[in-house]
Write a protein that holds these residues in place. Structure first.
Motif, PDB file in Angstrom:
ATOM      1  N   TYR B  82      57.401  -2.177  22.308  1.00 24.61           N
ATOM      2  CA  TYR B  82      57.418  -2.282  23.834  1.00 24.61           C
ATOM      3  C   TYR B  82      57.544  -0.775  24.563  1.00 24.61           C
ATOM      4  O   TYR B  82      58.443  -0.193  24.458  1.00 24.61           O
ATOM      5  CB  TYR B  82      58.776  -3.186  24.181  1.00 24.61           C
ATOM      6  N   TYR B  83      56.258  -0.591  24.813  1.00 18.32           N
ATOM      7  CA  TYR B  83      56.341   0.939  25.562  1.00 18.32           C
ATOM      8  C   TYR B  83      55.201   0.876  26.504  1.00 18.32           C
ATOM      9  O   TYR B  83      54.278   0.147  26.574  1.00 18.32           O
ATOM     10  CB  TYR B  83      56.072   2.022  24.417  1.00 18.32           C
ATOM     11  N   SER B  84      55.278   1.710  27.620  1.00 13.92           N
ATOM     12  CA  SER B  84      54.393   1.834  28.657  1.00 13.92           C
ATOM     13  C   SER B  84      52.937   2.208  28.505  1.00 13.92           C
ATOM     14  O   SER B  84      51.918   2.006  29.097  1.00 13.92           O
ATOM     15  CB  SER B  84      55.000   2.299  29.909  1.00 13.92           C
ATOM     16  N   PHE B 131      51.328  10.719  31.524  1.00 18.82           N
ATOM     17  CA  PHE B 131      51.745  11.968  31.905  1.00 18.82           C
ATOM     18  C   PHE B 131      53.270  11.990  32.548  1.00 18.82           C
ATOM     19  O   PHE B 131      53.467  11.000  33.288  1.00 18.82           O
ATOM     20  CB  PHE B 131      50.816  12.606  33.102  1.00 18.82           C
ATOM     21  N   THR B 137      56.540   8.599  35.005  1.00 19.22           N
ATOM     22  CA  THR B 137      55.524   8.678  34.005  1.00 19.22           C
ATOM     23  C   THR B 137      54.272   8.034  34.685  1.00 19.22           C
ATOM     24  O   THR B 137      54.166   6.870  35.544  1.00 19.22           O
ATOM     25  CB  THR B 137      55.685   7.822  32.737  1.00 19.22           C
ATOM     26  N   LEU B 138      52.997   8.785  34.862  1.00 17.14           N
ATOM     27  CA  LEU B 138      51.883   8.075  35.275  1.00 17.14           C
ATOM     28  C   LEU B 138      50.999   7.868  34.134  1.00 17.14           C
ATOM     29  O   LEU B 138      50.886   8.396  33.270  1.00 17.14           O
ATOM     30  CB  LEU B 138      51.242   9.266  35.928  1.00 17.14           C
ATOM     31  N   ILE B 139      50.384   6.704  34.343  1.00 19.29           N
ATOM     32  CA  ILE B 139      49.604   6.139  33.085  1.00 19.29           C
ATOM     33  C   ILE B 139      48.030   5.982  33.587  1.00 19.29           C
ATOM     34  O   ILE B 139      47.848   5.554  34.497  1.00 19.29           O
ATOM     35  CB  ILE B 139      50.303   4.703  32.828  1.00 19.29           C
ATOM     36  N   ASP B 140      47.252   6.454  32.821  1.00 24.21           N
ATOM     37  CA  ASP B 140      45.787   6.574  32.815  1.00 24.21           C
ATOM     38  C   ASP B 140      45.327   5.641  31.637  1.00 24.21           C
ATOM     39  O   ASP B 140      45.523   5.847  30.507  1.00 24.21           O
ATOM     40  CB  ASP B 140      45.161   7.747  32.742  1.00 24.21           C
ATOM     41  N   PHE B 141      44.654   4.527  31.902  1.00 25.99           N
ATOM     42  CA  PHE B 141      44.555   3.232  30.795  1.00 25.99           C
ATOM     43  C   PHE B 141      42.825   3.548  30.359  1.00 25.99           C
ATOM     44  O   PHE B 141      42.481   2.838  29.562  1.00 25.99           O
ATOM     45  CB  PHE B 141      44.536   1.905  31.236  1.00 25.99           C
TER      46      PHE B 141
END
Lengths: 97, 474
Positions: B82-84, B131, B137-141
């Motif tokens: 379980y992690y973003s 990032f 935290t910023l997420i780029d998929f």
């Protein structure tokens, strides 16, 4: 196996990071009691010489997808379900140091 | 106490495909964030993964080049955590049935060749890029679902140097195969190094630490050397090593703790129910295996046997695929193989450095260099003149044109040169006398005088020979 009591479901909820009320925990306990009784019935079946199955159909397949771009969704759609967006990124709380 | 260092390495490589491992969304490095995704990559309910044929083909190529045994029945499993960075809550990987097992990578060490055994090579999907900043935290998929191969070595390496040699060799093989970009600085090849120490002679493993964030081969060796010293110091003071993940901090040139590993994380692996086992056609596998591109070791061998290069020169060329490919193109137009190797390794490399141009953007036309080498060989221009011609070739000019424009032709006409030699001899009676008194240095001086008189155009070998011939007559 741990006892599936109220405290157990509250512990699981904490680990999965969501809130569960006393009432909900009690309800889960009741539902799981029923489930456990049903599972106990299954355990009576003799599976001594039966191989476990992973897939409903055990036939092998052969299909592989060609490496062609087929489907992309717009950036707007991709971010639509996010609670918070920052600079085109999904923004979540930081959980690492 | 005498310690032995034990190192095992896990390498993740992004495969060079157009689309993701399990979806038809594009793979693209550096694209606008979250613009290369679809419902499958984002783990939306009801979506089904579909295996990319090209990713399987590239994995088979890599497994074959690494001498692995191929499993023709492709199966995937779920690794749950379980992690973003993981939208589905699990990663699809090959825990129980890797596509390749066993195999090895051969490296050069101070004690000669050494085989580093491989445990496995398996396919999986990459995670999203995150990032971390002050606010969260910023997420780029975009990266989520990119096809990867993970290559796991046995704990066969014994020093930072061996670890670096292993990573370098593996990178070179994958680069020659064209299966991955293998850019450590961009993250298309990522390397985790496990290190432990044990008493020399022991067969039990010590407690290990894992180092992440190694973005260059030089850093692999630096990080290992640092970590070995750190662990040694702790053990010598009677301490114990804590099992943890560390990262290499470039500024400090040290490994620093990232997180402690409290026991083994249970990923609750189980077979991926959405991908039934896929049987690969044996003739398809055989066809892939029969058409592998030339690998670095094979190319090095060819340079030595066909082109007569020495081990060192062949090695330098092969270590840089772009340079080697350029060299092959030059050799297609000339049989001056050794000269071509020298010019590629020394002059071309220096010129590229000076221009700050990478070998893949080399502006030199291989045909032009081959023509210039032919001119040197035939004595049309001297090596000294060639350096000037070469500078012009690097600007895209034709060597024939440069030689004509600059009036550079080397004086190789025997009669003309003989006349010049005799003029110089007539003007230097002292040197003739020196020569007769056994001073061989006089010849060198006279050659220099002829060069000067010809404004550097005299063919040095011919001049030398003519001077000796004429001196004998006097």
């Amino acid at each position: 196996m741990e006892q599936m009591n109220k405290a157990y479901f509250q512990k699981l909820a904490r680990q999965l990071m969501f809130d569960v009320s006393d009432e909900e925990a009690e309800q889960l306990q009741e539902e799981f009691e029923i489930l456990n009784k049903q599972i106990a019935l299954l355990e009576k079946i003799d599976t001594e010489h039966t191989e476990p199955m992973i897939y409903p159909f055990e036939a092998e397949t052969t299909f592989l997808r060609e490496d062609q771009i087929t489907q992309t969704i717009s950036r707007e759609d991709a971010l639509k379900n996010a609670k918070a967006v920052m600079a085109g990124h999904v923004h979540v709380p930081k959980v690492v140091k | 106490m005498n310690y032995e260092t034990v190192i095992g390495i896990e390498i993740h490589c992004e495969l060079k495909t157009k689309t993701k491992m399990f979806s038809g969304a594009p793979v693209s490095f550096g694209a606008v964030a979250n613009s290369c995704v679809n419902e499958i990559d984002l783990g939306h309910p009801g979506t089904m993964p579909c295996v990319n044929k090209e990713a399987v083909r590239l994995a088979i190529m890599a497994a074959t080049a690494l001498h692995c045994e191929i499993d023709p029945l492709v199966k995937f499993d779920r690794k749950n955590y379980y992690y973003s960075d993981l939208p589905k809550g699990f990663q699809i990987t090959q825990q129980f049935h890797p596509i390749g097992s066993g195999g090895y990578v051969e490296i050069e060490t101070d004690e000669g060749k050494k085989q580093i055994r491989l445990n496995r090579i398996h396919m999986e999907e990459d995670t999203a890029k995150q990032f971390h900043n002050e606010e969260g935290t910023l997420i780029d998929f975009n990266r989520a679902g990119t096809p990867l191969v993970e290559i796991v070595s046995e704990a066969d390496m014994r020093s930072g140097k061996e670890a670096a040699a292993y990573v370098e060799k593996l990178r070179s093989i994958l680069n020659y195969l064209g299966v991955s970009d293998v850019k450590m600085e961009e993250g298309s090849m990522r390397c985790d190094v496990n290190i432990s120490l044990r008493e020399a002679g022991s067969t039990v493993f010590g407690v290990k630490t894992e180092i992440k964030n190694l973005n260059s081969i030089a850093n692999v060796s630096k990080a290992v050397d640092y970590e070995v010293e750190r662990q040694k110091e702790i053990l010598e003071q009677g301490g114990t090593i804590i099992q943890e993940t560390r990262r290499f901090d470039e500024a400090q040139k040290a490994t620093v703790s990232m997180r402690k590993k409290e026991g083994n994380v249970d990923y609750k692996y189980f077979p991926e129910p959405n991908i039934p086992p896929i049987r690969l056609a044996s003739d398809w596998i055989a066809d892939i295996q029969a058409h592998l591109p030339e690998l670095p070791d094979q190319r090095k061998e060819r340079y030595q046997s066909e082109y007569g290069l020495n081990d060192y020169d062949a090695g330098v060329l092969v270590n840089n695929r772009e340079l080697a490919e350029f060299y092959d193109e030059v050799c297609a137009h000339t049989s001056e193989y050794k000269l071509a190797a020298n010019w590629t390794i020394v002059e071309l490399t220096a010129a590229l450095n000076k221009l700050n141009v990478k070998p893949e953007n080399n502006p030199c036309n291989p045909l032009h260099l081959a023509e210039m080498l032919q001119m040197i060989k035939e004595g049309t221009i001297s090596s000294k003149q060639a350096k000037i011609v070469f500078e012009e070739i690097m600007q895209g000019k034709d060597p024939k044109q440069v030689v004509a424009e600059k009036g550079m032709k080397q004086m190789s006409d025997g009669n003309e040169l003989l006349k010049l030699v005799n003029e110089v001899l007539d003007n230097n009676p002292k040197s003739i006398e020196d020569f007769k008194n056994g001073k061989d240095r006089a010849v060198g001086f006279l050659v220099g005088q002829v060069m000067k008189a010809s404004k550097g155009t005299a063919n040095p070998a011919m001049t030398n020979q003519l001077i000796k011939q004429e001196l004998a007559k006097r």
